[in-house]
Design a protein around this motif. Sequence first.
Motif, short mmCIF file in Angstrom:
data_model
loop_
_atom_site.label_atom_id
_atom_site.label_comp_id
_atom_site.label_asym_id
_atom_site.label_seq_id
_atom_site.Cartn_x
_atom_site.Cartn_y
_atom_site.Cartn_z
N UNK A 1 26.02 44.74 -0.25
CA UNK A 1 26.68 43.58 -1.22
C UNK A 1 28.38 43.86 -1.18
N UNK A 2 28.69 45.06 -1.22
CA UNK A 2 30.30 45.45 -1.12
C UNK A 2 30.88 44.78 0.14
N UNK A 3 29.95 45.34 1.27
CA UNK A 3 30.52 44.86 2.68
C UNK A 3 30.70 43.33 2.73
N UNK A 4 29.86 42.83 2.03
CA UNK A 4 29.44 41.28 2.17
C UNK A 4 30.87 40.53 1.44
N UNK A 5 31.54 41.30 0.64
CA UNK A 5 32.62 40.93 -0.12
C UNK A 5 33.99 41.24 0.27
N UNK A 6 34.04 42.41 0.89
CA UNK A 6 35.26 43.38 1.11
C UNK A 6 35.80 42.70 2.23
N UNK A 7 34.83 42.64 3.24
CA UNK A 7 35.12 42.29 4.60
C UNK A 7 35.72 40.85 4.85
N UNK A 8 35.25 39.43 4.30
CA UNK A 8 35.73 38.43 4.50
C UNK A 8 36.90 38.19 3.51
N UNK A 9 36.67 38.96 2.16
CA UNK A 9 37.96 38.73 1.27
C UNK A 9 39.38 39.30 2.11
N UNK A 10 39.39 40.17 2.83
CA UNK A 10 40.49 40.93 3.37
C UNK A 10 40.74 40.22 4.60
N UNK A 11 39.82 39.16 4.85
CA UNK A 11 40.29 38.32 6.01
C UNK A 11 39.69 38.52 7.57
N UNK A 12 38.81 39.74 7.35
CA UNK A 12 37.92 40.00 8.60
C UNK A 12 36.79 39.31 8.40
N UNK A 13 36.01 39.62 9.61
CA UNK A 13 34.62 38.93 9.50
C UNK A 13 33.37 39.69 9.82
N UNK A 14 32.46 39.48 8.52
CA UNK A 14 31.32 40.21 8.55
C UNK A 14 30.20 40.07 9.54
N UNK A 15 29.87 40.82 10.34
CA UNK A 15 29.01 40.67 11.22
C UNK A 15 27.60 41.38 10.80
N UNK A 16 26.55 40.77 10.39
CA UNK A 16 25.32 41.40 10.04
C UNK A 16 24.36 41.43 11.33
N UNK A 17 24.02 42.82 11.58
CA UNK A 17 23.10 43.01 12.60
C UNK A 17 21.77 43.21 12.51
N UNK A 18 20.95 42.47 13.22
CA UNK A 18 19.49 42.52 12.97
C UNK A 18 18.81 43.78 13.62
N UNK A 19 18.40 44.46 12.65
CA UNK A 19 17.95 45.86 13.28
C UNK A 19 16.53 45.72 13.89
#
Lengths: 550, 550
Positions: free
Chosen positions: A79-97
């Motif tokens: 969840x932290x990554x969900x918010x930190x990454x887009x908010x800083x202007x980068x792109x959250x790329x979730x990988x399907x394990x």
Amino acid sequence: MQSTMQDVPLTVSRILEHGRRIHGQSTVTTWTGEAEPHRRTFAEIGDRAAQLAHALRDDLGVEPGSALGTLMWNNAEHVEAYFAIPSMGAVLHTLNLRLPPEQLAWIVNHAADRVVLVNGSLLPLLAPLLPHLAPIEHVVVSGPGDRSLLDGASVQVHEYEELLAGKPTSYDWPEIDERQAAAMCYTSGTTGDPKGVVYSHRSIYLHSMQVNMAQSMGLTDQDTSLIVVPQFHVNAWGLPHGVFMTGVNMLMPDRFLQPAPLAEMIEREQPTHAAAVPTIWQGLLGELQQRPRDISCMKQVTIGGSACPPALMEAFDKLGATVCHAWGMTETSPLGTVARPPANVVGTEEEMAYRLTQGRFPAGVEARLVGPAGEFLPWDGQSAGELEVRGPWIAGSYYGGAGGENFRPEDKFSEDGWLKTGDVGVISADGFLTLTDRAKDVIKSGGEWISSVELENALMSHPEVAEAAVVAVPDKKWGERPLATVVLKEGASTDFAQLKDFLATKIAKWQLPERWSIVEAVPKTSVGKFDKKVIRKQYAEGELEIVELM
Amino acid sequence: MQSTMQDVPLTVSRILEHGRRIHGQSTVTTWTGEAEPHRRTFAEIGDRAAQLAHALRDDLGVEPGSALGTLMWNNAEHVEAYFAIPSMGAVLHTLNLRLPPEQLAWIVNHAADRVVLVNGSLLPLLAPLLPHLAPIEHVVVSGPGDRSLLDGASVQVHEYEELLAGKPTSYDWPEIDERQAAAMCYTSGTTGDPKGVVYSHRSIYLHSMQVNMAQSMGLTDQDTSLIVVPQFHVNAWGLPHGVFMTGVNMLMPDRFLQPAPLAEMIEREQPTHAAAVPTIWQGLLGELQQRPRDISCMKQVTIGGSACPPALMEAFDKLGATVCHAWGMTETSPLGTVARPPANVVGTEEEMAYRLTQGRFPAGVEARLVGPAGEFLPWDGQSAGELEVRGPWIAGSYYGGAGGENFRPEDKFSEDGWLKTGDVGVISADGFLTLTDRAKDVIKSGGEWISSVELENALMSHPEVAEAAVVAVPDKKWGERPLATVVLKEGASTDFAQLKDFLATKIAKWQLPERWSIVEAVPKTSVGKFDKKVIRKQYAEGELEIVELM
């Protein structure tokens, strides 16, 4: 005339700052498999998202616009990554394990992920893949797991908690154009290469509002949502971003997706809502039959991913947990329909029929049905066509023009920019969608469409049929006609003519197959679906023994 | 990285087409004062909105971007205008029929309304005004009323139903930039000229989504909303646009706003929700005490416009209808806060205290408190400052730079574009707003703020005080200090020193007034509020007899 309204972009950082400030006491609870689950408040999530952003920018040199992979279960760190990454202007790329390793590698290389955040428990999956992941420079590990698996890897390895420690708990989030990329997710792609869908800040914000509408999931800070649908699967149906907006508590199962721990977390944490695919609920139901528990805390259970069997829906109704169908896809963020029965059927016999549809389109999703000749079909509950959708949280293209050599954009997007869902179905006059087939499996016979799924269901209702798969085969006169391949039960005595007569009691005459074949087994894909590609190939290469009944 | 999402503008026509198609069976019921109310489905509203747009364009020559006035009660025709006018690219300008006629005329002239839609019952108001409304060329009349009042007027007069008759029931709505004007509303402006707020398609769409969020009004197509708050008053708090989006049935009182018909429509039509200002509810309560009726159908009653007295809230609780406070203003579309108590206080003694605040900011409304020296104040429930807000449905300017000669934009908008609400209050750590004063009435004493309202409430709790008004007066040492003007009850024997001692038991010592005056009555505005401008003027001109207690 110009409006006098402020021009404030819809950004993920605004969801984050709103949730941490207004709903700071709401919690994200992560199951640990130990005596106590792990709890973190939204205020703490907000602090730590800021710390993570500082670490990614200052320690790892992450630039705006670059994609970062996450290979993680559902938990507070994700969840932290969900918010930190887009908010800083980068792109959250979730990988399907769950993807085959070679597809996972293809995706990481295509998205050019320089950094991957990984749960320690998933290092056995990541470590052997690393040599094939050329762009990865940094691996950030959180949670329990054997770090020595990364020994000798030619990447920099970081501990998540060490990166965050001591960093400032606020971040001056950049003001981002709401149409910029915020997150991405690849479709698993049964044909051709995987295709990347890139969500914008705008699409995530609007989809989050939609998730919170009373007619949709309708949750408030009085609720706790058990989010079983993986965060790597279309942003967990938009729930983490959505529920952070309104202070809904999150209950995260991490890697404990088996029926027994799920039943235990429901009983102990008393979620009021849960979201998962049917197979999860089927497993839970079996568990509850063996070891009954009170799950009536769950006022609402959202089921999507594939259609919910009526028996499963009824079983949950009896347990006091109301199942609500939803339909969507990676390209639709994913909320495309929600099956809340309309006011006029609630409490009547029709209610269940409405609940078993895919549901009704919410505001923001426009829909149309396109027939075999490209014509728009009426919403009459009868006319079957391919579903096309349009809206601000619906894809209009794929990342980097991807999709492989054989990919043709016109197969997925109409000339006027609508998404061709590849699903075939009907829409009732009051806007409820019922899907009947995949467009690629439908039989295009003389300008009309025949549903392969309908024929299969009718055949499989015969007492002596174990399985049946129907595919389109070329026909000189009609273009395409159905071929029925049938697996008979042991000791069955029926013949093709009898089967055809049986079918004629259920299906319009012009749709009845002329070509029949008895097979030992229906070929299946790795996830257990009928592999119709294989059947069509077997037919084309003369490998099937065909009987023709004209 | 660019997103791959479709770029679909958020427009009012999309709300209209969604509502008429997906929620075609939902209804708008208009009270007629006759045996049966008038009902129209959303599907019919959609047909007629298209017909109205054809008539306005083809018969009246309405151009995109031009403003059209509506002088109408809450009824189905007004809802049709709400959708037709913005959807065709024109601007819906709702006219407040409660304004003094000269202000109404000023507003019509300023907005340059060429067309006005009027209810027949309001012709006695419009007809004598017409000679002063230079831009008006067309008057369109709907509903009962004496048309002969318009005889001799130098405008073209049309019958609403005749205009619509035979027009096509669909309209090829133009694709509009979502930041274009959709609707406008003038603030009544206690000082200076009225100021026009122009809502965009985007702001109305986003505000509508917000209205529908479970944490906000939270209605679905299972609900019926009794919309008492006038459609000419900040778009009836955004309800008509909002509830059309999700199929909530509308119950419209037209001109029947008296307690008896309101009670009757609640009993007969069984709304589950209602929205109005406190005075309406006070009247209804009186009616119900005389002629009891079951109003427990109303699960939720939204009260805004001014603070709801606790006694009124408790009275409705007892009747089974839960009151929910909301705060907003013309400049905020208007939903700025909603007072749903947070999960952790529900069922505790604190719950009522939370419900009596103005409420919590929804996602999309950012808030800050600015202190006397321009500094940002903490959210600690103690620090009082002026409330400033920002968001996509909040005004950042006024129409045509309006506001009169003395209007200074910097009084209403901060340098970085936030709206200065003119309201002073505190915000708790969990984001609940409590307003204590208007900024212009607060006493700025030596870098601290003293709430005039708090002093007044404390004084009025004295058994011998009938009324008390406190205003700021200039002070050499402190800049400003409070002046207390007091109306004593008949036969009261208290003196100023006793009053000051009494006040000292309730208020911090440094806030106690030094200047006191006994008056016969507190001067009031036309709507019955204390007119503090007059008191300050009386003091400045030496008209008050002052006693100083240092």
